[in-house]
Design a protein around this motif. Structure first.
Motif, PDB file in Angstrom:
ATOM      1  N   TRP A 232      50.380  48.181  21.412  1.00  0.00           N
ATOM      2  CA  TRP A 232      50.623  46.750  21.374  1.00  0.00           C
ATOM      3  C   TRP A 232      50.626  46.242  22.817  1.00  0.00           C
ATOM      4  O   TRP A 232      51.036  46.954  23.721  1.00  0.00           O
TER       5      TRP A 232
ATOM      6  N   ILE B 220      49.262  33.830  19.826  1.00  0.00           N
ATOM      7  CA  ILE B 220      48.707  34.727  18.817  1.00  0.00           C
ATOM      8  C   ILE B 220      47.485  34.034  18.221  1.00  0.00           C
ATOM      9  O   ILE B 220      47.609  32.971  17.610  1.00  0.00           O
TER      10      ILE B 220
ATOM     11  N   GLU C  23      57.934  37.617  17.595  1.00  0.00           N
ATOM     12  CA  GLU C  23      56.984  36.536  17.355  1.00  0.00           C
ATOM     13  C   GLU C  23      57.742  35.268  16.995  1.00  0.00           C
ATOM     14  O   GLU C  23      58.865  35.303  16.499  1.00  0.00           O
TER      15      GLU C  23
ATOM     16  N   LYS D  93      48.951  41.355  15.203  1.00  0.00           N
ATOM     17  CA  LYS D  93      49.551  41.451  16.548  1.00  0.00           C
ATOM     18  C   LYS D  93      50.653  42.507  16.586  1.00  0.00           C
ATOM     19  O   LYS D  93      50.895  43.148  17.599  1.00  0.00           O
TER      20      LYS D  93
ATOM     21  N   PHE E 198      41.078  38.196  14.867  1.00  0.00           N
ATOM     22  CA  PHE E 198      41.301  39.509  15.481  1.00  0.00           C
ATOM     23  C   PHE E 198      40.048  40.366  15.301  1.00  0.00           C
ATOM     24  O   PHE E 198      39.284  40.179  14.353  1.00  0.00           O
TER      25      PHE E 198
ATOM     26  N   ALA F  53      53.581  35.277  20.771  1.00  0.00           N
ATOM     27  CA  ALA F  53      54.243  36.571  20.938  1.00  0.00           C
ATOM     28  C   ALA F  53      55.071  36.526  22.208  1.00  0.00           C
ATOM     29  O   ALA F  53      54.573  36.136  23.270  1.00  0.00           O
TER      30      ALA F  53
ATOM     31  N   HIS G 110      46.425  46.870  18.492  1.00  0.00           N
ATOM     32  CA  HIS G 110      46.952  45.546  18.160  1.00  0.00           C
ATOM     33  C   HIS G 110      46.517  44.465  19.138  1.00  0.00           C
ATOM     34  O   HIS G 110      46.809  43.289  18.911  1.00  0.00           O
ATOM     35  N   ASN G 111      45.841  44.837  20.236  1.00  0.00           N
ATOM     36  CA  ASN G 111      45.258  43.814  21.101  1.00  0.00           C
ATOM     37  C   ASN G 111      44.230  43.044  20.265  1.00  0.00           C
ATOM     38  O   ASN G 111      43.333  43.643  19.682  1.00  0.00           O
ATOM     39  N   PRO G 112      44.339  41.712  20.214  1.00  0.00           N
ATOM     40  CA  PRO G 112      43.481  40.948  19.300  1.00  0.00           C
ATOM     41  C   PRO G 112      41.981  41.095  19.575  1.00  0.00           C
ATOM     42  O   PRO G 112      41.173  40.964  18.650  1.00  0.00           O
TER      43      PRO G 112
ATOM     44  N   ASN H   8      50.879  42.416  25.511  1.00  0.00           N
ATOM     45  CA  ASN H   8      50.874  40.989  25.797  1.00  0.00           C
ATOM     46  C   ASN H   8      50.397  40.824  27.230  1.00  0.00           C
ATOM     47  O   ASN H   8      50.839  41.552  28.133  1.00  0.00           O
TER      48      ASN H   8
END
Length: 258
Positions: A105, A247, A216, A257, A251, A225, A34-36, A107
């Motif tokens: 996931w 976000i 989000e 995300k 991607f 996020a 899920h890391n862009p 951030n």
């Protein structure tokens, strides 16, 4: 191995020992990313390892908590220019399935030195020990209630039902300690036209006195996020860490995300 041991072994192989073979044994082939900026699949992240080794990227986990098949790491990374800054603070969330890391996931946010934060606290210092294991469900319910009532805006006037009026240590670099610091920060954001708005919570992970949430929403007009970690003591939230990240619209995969 327990889920924490699996995740820590995988992270060490990737970002400590740069051991592609060891990491491959710990990642599910269809690893969901899920890391862009990183394509999905185990081979994609394994392909980054030589470059990470060359740049000398290192990670130090400060807090590790787990619930069920989810593990949360609160870490700092150095020599992390490839991910946006030389020093980063991060929350990584991993899902373990059948003894392998199956989903991720995260951030990431540039690390602000403690000398420059509103509270004088760093973004990662403070207690790390997990206690009150028997209160996990109670503490999780408290934080979920806070998020629903205050952050999602359903009953913000009840904030003192959740956050201690005596002790509230803040690690967001722009917010001072205490409810007064929180109120002042939100007022300052509003003056700049930057409303902080939570819309949906996607993940909640609790262990003992720590409860993590991933949500989000928007910061101003920017989809954002919000990854938050709360420490609970005697039925009240007494400490808060977070990592906030925009976000993006593009991607490297179709997983989004969350």
């Amino acid at each position: 191995m327990a889920v924490k041991e699996i995740v820590l072994a995988a992270v060490t192989a990737l970002f400590g020992n740069y051991d592609v073979d060891a990491a491959r044994e710990l990642l599910a082939p269809d690893y969901i990313q899920h890391n862009p900026a990183v394509p999905t699949g185990a081979e994609a992240i394994l392909g980054f390892v030589p470059a990470l080794q060359e740049m000398g990227l290192t990670g130090v986990p400060h807090r590790v908590l787990a619930e069920g098949d989810l593990v949360v790491l609160h870490s700092t990374y150095e020599n992390a220019q490839a991910f946006g800054a030389e020093k980063l603070v991060a929350f990584d969330v991993f899902r373990v399935e059948n003894g392998k890391v199956a989903e991720h996931w995260d951030n990431l946010q540039p690390l602000v030195p403690a000398s420059e934060t509103a509270s004088g606290r760093s973004m990662v210092d403070g207690p790390t020990e997990i206690v009150d294991q028997e209160k996990t469900a109670e503490n999780k319910a408290l934080v979920e209630g806070f998020v629903d009532a205050v952050l999602l805006g359903k009953a913000p006037e009840t904030i003192t039902d959740y956050i201690s009026t005596e002790t509230y240590h803040q690690h967001n670099p722009h917010v001072a300690d205490g409810l007064e610091g929180l109120g002042a920060a939100f007022a300052a954001f509003a003056e700049q036209g930057l409303q902080v708005k939570y819309d949906q919570v996607h993940l909640v992970v609790a262990e003992g006195n720590f409860v993590f949430t991933a949500a989000e929403g928007k910061f101003g007009d920017q989809p954002t996020a919000f990854f938050d970690l709360f420490r609970v003591d005697a039925g009240k939230i007494v400490e808060h860490w977070d990592v906030v990240s925009e976000i993006p619209t593009e991607f490297a995969h179709d997983n989004g995300k969350f």
